[in-house]
Design an enzyme around this catalytic site. Structure first.
Site, PDB file in Angstrom:
ATOM      1  N   GLU A 239      -4.292   5.278  -4.497  1.00  0.00           N
ATOM      2  CA  GLU A 239      -5.466   4.939  -5.296  1.00  0.00           C
ATOM      3  C   GLU A 239      -6.643   4.841  -4.318  1.00  0.00           C
ATOM      4  O   GLU A 239      -6.538   4.130  -3.315  1.00  0.00           O
ATOM      5  CB  GLU A 239      -5.243   3.590  -5.997  1.00  0.00           C
ATOM      6  CG  GLU A 239      -6.387   3.279  -6.937  1.00  0.00           C
ATOM      7  CD  GLU A 239      -6.249   1.934  -7.657  1.00  0.00           C
ATOM      8  OE1 GLU A 239      -5.193   1.283  -7.556  1.00  0.00           O
ATOM      9  OE2 GLU A 239      -7.234   1.555  -8.304  1.00  0.00           O
TER      10      GLU A 239
ATOM     11  N   ARG B  56       9.296  -1.079   0.191  1.00  0.00           N
ATOM     12  CA  ARG B  56       8.039  -0.907   0.903  1.00  0.00           C
ATOM     13  C   ARG B  56       8.147  -1.510   2.306  1.00  0.00           C
ATOM     14  O   ARG B  56       8.984  -2.366   2.568  1.00  0.00           O
ATOM     15  CB  ARG B  56       6.859  -1.466   0.127  1.00  0.00           C
ATOM     16  CG  ARG B  56       6.906  -2.921  -0.222  1.00  0.00           C
ATOM     17  CD  ARG B  56       5.897  -3.271  -1.313  1.00  0.00           C
ATOM     18  NE  ARG B  56       4.520  -3.133  -0.862  1.00  0.00           N
ATOM     19  CZ  ARG B  56       3.588  -2.435  -1.522  1.00  0.00           C
ATOM     20  NH1 ARG B  56       3.873  -1.819  -2.632  1.00  0.00           N
ATOM     21  NH2 ARG B  56       2.363  -2.378  -1.086  1.00  0.00           N
TER      22      ARG B  56
ATOM     23  N   LYS C 124      -4.088  -3.502   0.480  1.00  0.00           N
ATOM     24  CA  LYS C 124      -5.481  -3.067   0.571  1.00  0.00           C
ATOM     25  C   LYS C 124      -6.435  -4.170   0.137  1.00  0.00           C
ATOM     26  O   LYS C 124      -7.510  -4.320   0.700  1.00  0.00           O
ATOM     27  CB  LYS C 124      -5.696  -1.821  -0.302  1.00  0.00           C
ATOM     28  CG  LYS C 124      -5.266  -0.555   0.382  1.00  0.00           C
ATOM     29  CD  LYS C 124      -5.527   0.647  -0.493  1.00  0.00           C
ATOM     30  CE  LYS C 124      -4.496   0.719  -1.581  1.00  0.00           C
ATOM     31  NZ  LYS C 124      -4.594   1.935  -2.398  1.00  0.00           N
TER      32      LYS C 124
HETATM   33  P1  ATP Z   1      -1.655  -1.904  -1.721  1.00  0.00           P
HETATM   34  O1  ATP Z   1      -0.827  -3.036  -2.230  1.00  0.00           O
HETATM   35  O2  ATP Z   1      -1.907  -1.945  -0.268  1.00  0.00           O
HETATM   36  O3  ATP Z   1      -2.903  -1.680  -2.513  1.00  0.00           O
HETATM   37  P2  ATP Z   1      -0.599   0.178  -3.262  1.00  0.00           P
HETATM   38  O4  ATP Z   1       0.821   0.473  -3.496  1.00  0.00           O
HETATM   39  O5  ATP Z   1      -1.341  -0.435  -4.384  1.00  0.00           O
HETATM   40  O6  ATP Z   1      -0.736  -0.637  -1.948  1.00  0.00           O
HETATM   41  P3  ATP Z   1      -1.464   2.866  -3.442  1.00  0.00           P
HETATM   42  O7  ATP Z   1      -2.729   3.487  -3.034  1.00  0.00           O
HETATM   43  O8  ATP Z   1      -1.177   2.779  -4.889  1.00  0.00           O
HETATM   44  O9  ATP Z   1      -1.406   1.438  -2.800  1.00  0.00           O
HETATM   45  O10 ATP Z   1      -0.251   3.529  -2.667  1.00  0.00           O
HETATM   46  C1  ATP Z   1      -0.018   4.896  -2.530  1.00  0.00           C
HETATM   47  C2  ATP Z   1       1.433   5.096  -2.216  1.00  0.00           C
HETATM   48  O11 ATP Z   1       1.791   4.417  -1.029  1.00  0.00           O
HETATM   49  C3  ATP Z   1       2.298   4.536  -3.326  1.00  0.00           C
HETATM   50  O12 ATP Z   1       3.312   5.479  -3.631  1.00  0.00           O
HETATM   51  C4  ATP Z   1       2.872   3.287  -2.729  1.00  0.00           C
HETATM   52  O13 ATP Z   1       4.142   3.021  -3.250  1.00  0.00           O
HETATM   53  C5  ATP Z   1       2.912   3.608  -1.241  1.00  0.00           C
HETATM   54  N1  ATP Z   1       2.829   2.383  -0.447  1.00  0.00           N
HETATM   55  C6  ATP Z   1       1.852   1.452  -0.480  1.00  0.00           C
HETATM   56  N2  ATP Z   1       2.137   0.421   0.338  1.00  0.00           N
HETATM   57  C7  ATP Z   1       3.329   0.715   0.916  1.00  0.00           C
HETATM   58  C8  ATP Z   1       4.176   0.046   1.855  1.00  0.00           C
HETATM   59  N3  ATP Z   1       3.844  -1.140   2.388  1.00  0.00           N
HETATM   60  N4  ATP Z   1       5.333   0.645   2.213  1.00  0.00           N
HETATM   61  C9  ATP Z   1       5.665   1.840   1.707  1.00  0.00           C
HETATM   62  N5  ATP Z   1       4.938   2.521   0.813  1.00  0.00           N
HETATM   63  C10 ATP Z   1       3.773   1.968   0.417  1.00  0.00           C
HETATM   64 MG    MG Z   2      -1.783   0.349  -6.188  1.00  0.00          MG
END
Ligand code: ATP
Ligand code: MG
Length: 557
Positions: A34, A260, A270
């Protein structure tokens, strides 16, 4: 550790079988960030996994911006994400894609659900909807608007789309089961009103699909075979499948979940990283203390080190926290093998060689790296006045101190042996200079030749060097789990996470150092020139990491 020597993980096994048994013709994965922040080390795990699998099995991996929430998303983040994925060493298939490219199709599919009697416009307020939803233990109640006719729903959704209603006054919901044990199936929202411009589609829409409605359908449009996400989406999988089964989608992607990455002494969210930026705890998303990919890059970490780390941690379905020492190990290991050597004096003490001719400069040669002869040799100007570290000289010391002591000898690294003859002090009694004599017959000679100084110290010429600033970073947090159990992570920010040293003196060759390219400053650690601060005359060097490796030692116990 290489992929050849490691047993296959569960996703590799699933994909191998799907391909062998013809369930899938070509592996297609996607990385779906995102664009609401910069990528962090956790994303690197997902990037290495999705792009890595595509590479391994001859498939393709798409980059898709999951941009269903115009309130938080920005073009700046899109650009930064593209830069970071490329920097990590991966190419996405075709152009970058956007969920917003599919808004027309998604909107038609929402209408298709209404026509099938499987979606309705609901006027409950967000508070009422929450109340009707029930809890983990108690079933929900049907919305009073659940039995609206298809015609009425089509009309109301058209008017929602035309902007006739206020934000929050109604939403489009899937008609599934308000008593389902899985709360995600209790008539989830699929479209909501947001009267807000979108960074891709501008003012075209005032209704936007929910993440759950958009994600699986976008996967289907792109022909994704394996939609890999993190474990928190496991409970959303029945809904993912429900949409795929109930819509005329062109493909049937399947969702798989993995754990994760969590790292101790680090936050990987983020939202929290944005807070550190917005509240001034760091100097931007690419601050070298940040666990973002852009921060790590500016700090001097290489993409190869991050890929190696992701290989080391593996892929499983159980949540666990990784020791940040493991990341530091991968960073150090890569720099040790590849970073050219250099000398830099952090806290200079002047040394004058009383028996060396005034105004003379000779060029000594030093290896670029102890074993890599492909790295060019360095030229070190040697002159009558030099700098050594203040802590490398003592008037008196015991046998353990293998540096320069008054009346004793020490080797200057890549140069001659010198002897300290006399100390010059200021009025306050502080040592400001050491007068030494140099033995010009000691270059390249070792104990076998009868040359036995106590130790070796680094130095630079006082007449021909680079004046620089050095920034020493420490961990950003001083608690192992800064955001565990509802703690305010801002309270565990390490107050001593940055020390700035000015007036440092580096060997002259470092005037040409490229930003973000790693060097080992001998005896001091790994450093790189900062890409943001400093000037041609006065560069700034960031410490990437120290020399000592506690993690690897711990492992071999
Ligand atoms: P955040 O909580 O930091 O906002 P998010 O999952 O909301 O992380 P996205 O931009 O939606 O962030 O993530 C893009 C991809 O990266 C998704 O498929 C998510 O599952 C993966 N991802 C995000 N954080 C991790 C992590 N700590 N370990 C492994 N994969 C991750
Ligand atoms: Mg997200």
């Amino acid at each position: 550790m290489t992929s050849e020597s490691k047993p296959a993980h569960f996703l590799q096994n699933i994909i191998r079988e799907d391909l062998a048994e013809g369930r899938v013709d070509q592996l297609t994965t996607r990385f779906p960030p995102e664009p609401n922040g910069y990528l962090h080390i956790g994303h690197a795990k997902s990037i290495c996994l999705n792009f890595g699998l595509a590479k391994e099995f001859g498939g393709q991996c798409n980059l898709r911006f999951d941009d269903t929430n115009p309130a938080k998303e920005e073009e700046e983040y899109v650009d930064a994400i593209k830069r970071d994925v490329s920097w990590l060493g991966f190419d996405w298939a075709g152009d970058a894609r956007y969920t917003s490219d599919y808004f027309d199709q998604l909107h038609q599919w929402a209408i298709s659900l209404i026509e099938q009697g499987k979606a309705y416009v609901c006027d409950l307020s967000p508070e009422e909807a929450r109340e009707y939803r029930g809890t983990l233990k108690a079933p929900g109640k049907n919305s009073p608007h659940r039995d609206r006719s298809v015609e009425e729903n089509l009309d109301l959704f058209a008017r929602m789309t035309a902007g006739e209603f206020d934000e929050g006054s109604c939403s489009l919901r899937a008609k599934i089961d308000m008593a389902a044990p899985n709360i995600n199936l209790r008539d989830p929202i699929i479209y909501r009103i947001k009267k807000m411009a979108h960074h891709q589609t501008g003012d075209k829409w005032c209704v936007y699909p929910s993440y759950d409605f958009a994600h699986g359908q976008s996967d289907a449009i792109e022909g994704i075979s394996h939609s890999i996400c993190t474990l928190e989406f496991e409970d959303h999988k029945p809904l993912y499948d429900w949409f795929i089964e109930n819509l005329p989608v062109p493909a049937r992607p399947r969702q798989y979940e993995f754990a994760r990455l969590q790292l101790n002494y680090t936050v990987v969210s983020k939202r929290k990283l944005k807070q550190l930026v917005d509240e001034g705890f760091v100097d931007g998303w690419d601050d070298p203390r940040m666990p973002t990919l852009s921060g790590l890059r500016r700090r001097g970490v290489t993409p190869a080190a991050i890929r190696q780390f992701c290989e080391m941690i593996g892929v499983t379905r159980s949540d666990s926290t990784v020791d940040v020492g493991m990341l530091e190990y991968a960073i150090r290991d890569d720099l040790d093998k590849n970073a050219p050597r250099a000398m830099c004096v952090m806290a200079p003490l002047k040394v004058t060689l009383t028996n060396y001719p005034e105004g003379q400069q000779e060029m000594l040669s030093a290896p670029g790296h102890p074993v890599r002869d492909d790295l060019p040799a360095r030229e070190l100007p040697f002159t009558k006045t030099l700098y050594i570290e203040q802590e490398d000289f003592r008037e008196e010391a015991n046998k353990k101190y293998k540096r320069l002591v008054l009346g004793k000898k020490v080797r200057l690294r890549n140069a001659y042996v010198i002897k300290a003859d006399e100390v010059v002090k200021n009025d306050a009694g502080e040592i400001v200079e050491v007068l030494c004599s140099v033995d010009l017959d000691t270059l390249g000679k070792d104990p076998a030749d009868g040359v036995k100084p106590k130790g070796v110290i680094h130095w630079v010429s006082a007449d021909n060097n680079v004046d620089c600033e050095v920034r020493l970073y420490d961990r950003l947090f001083n608690e192992e789990a800064p955001d565990a159990g509802g703690k305010n992570f801002l309270e565990s920010v390490n107050p001593d996470n940055l020390q700035i040293l000015s007036g440092c003196k580096a060997e002259i060759g470092l005037a040409q150092a490229e930003a973000e390219k790693g060097y080992q400053f001998e005896r001091n650690g790994y450093f790189c020139r900062d890409s943001k601060y400093g000037s041609a005359e006065k560069p700034v060097f960031n410490r990437t990491i120290g020399l000592r490796d506690s993690w690897a030692k711990e492992q071999s116990k």
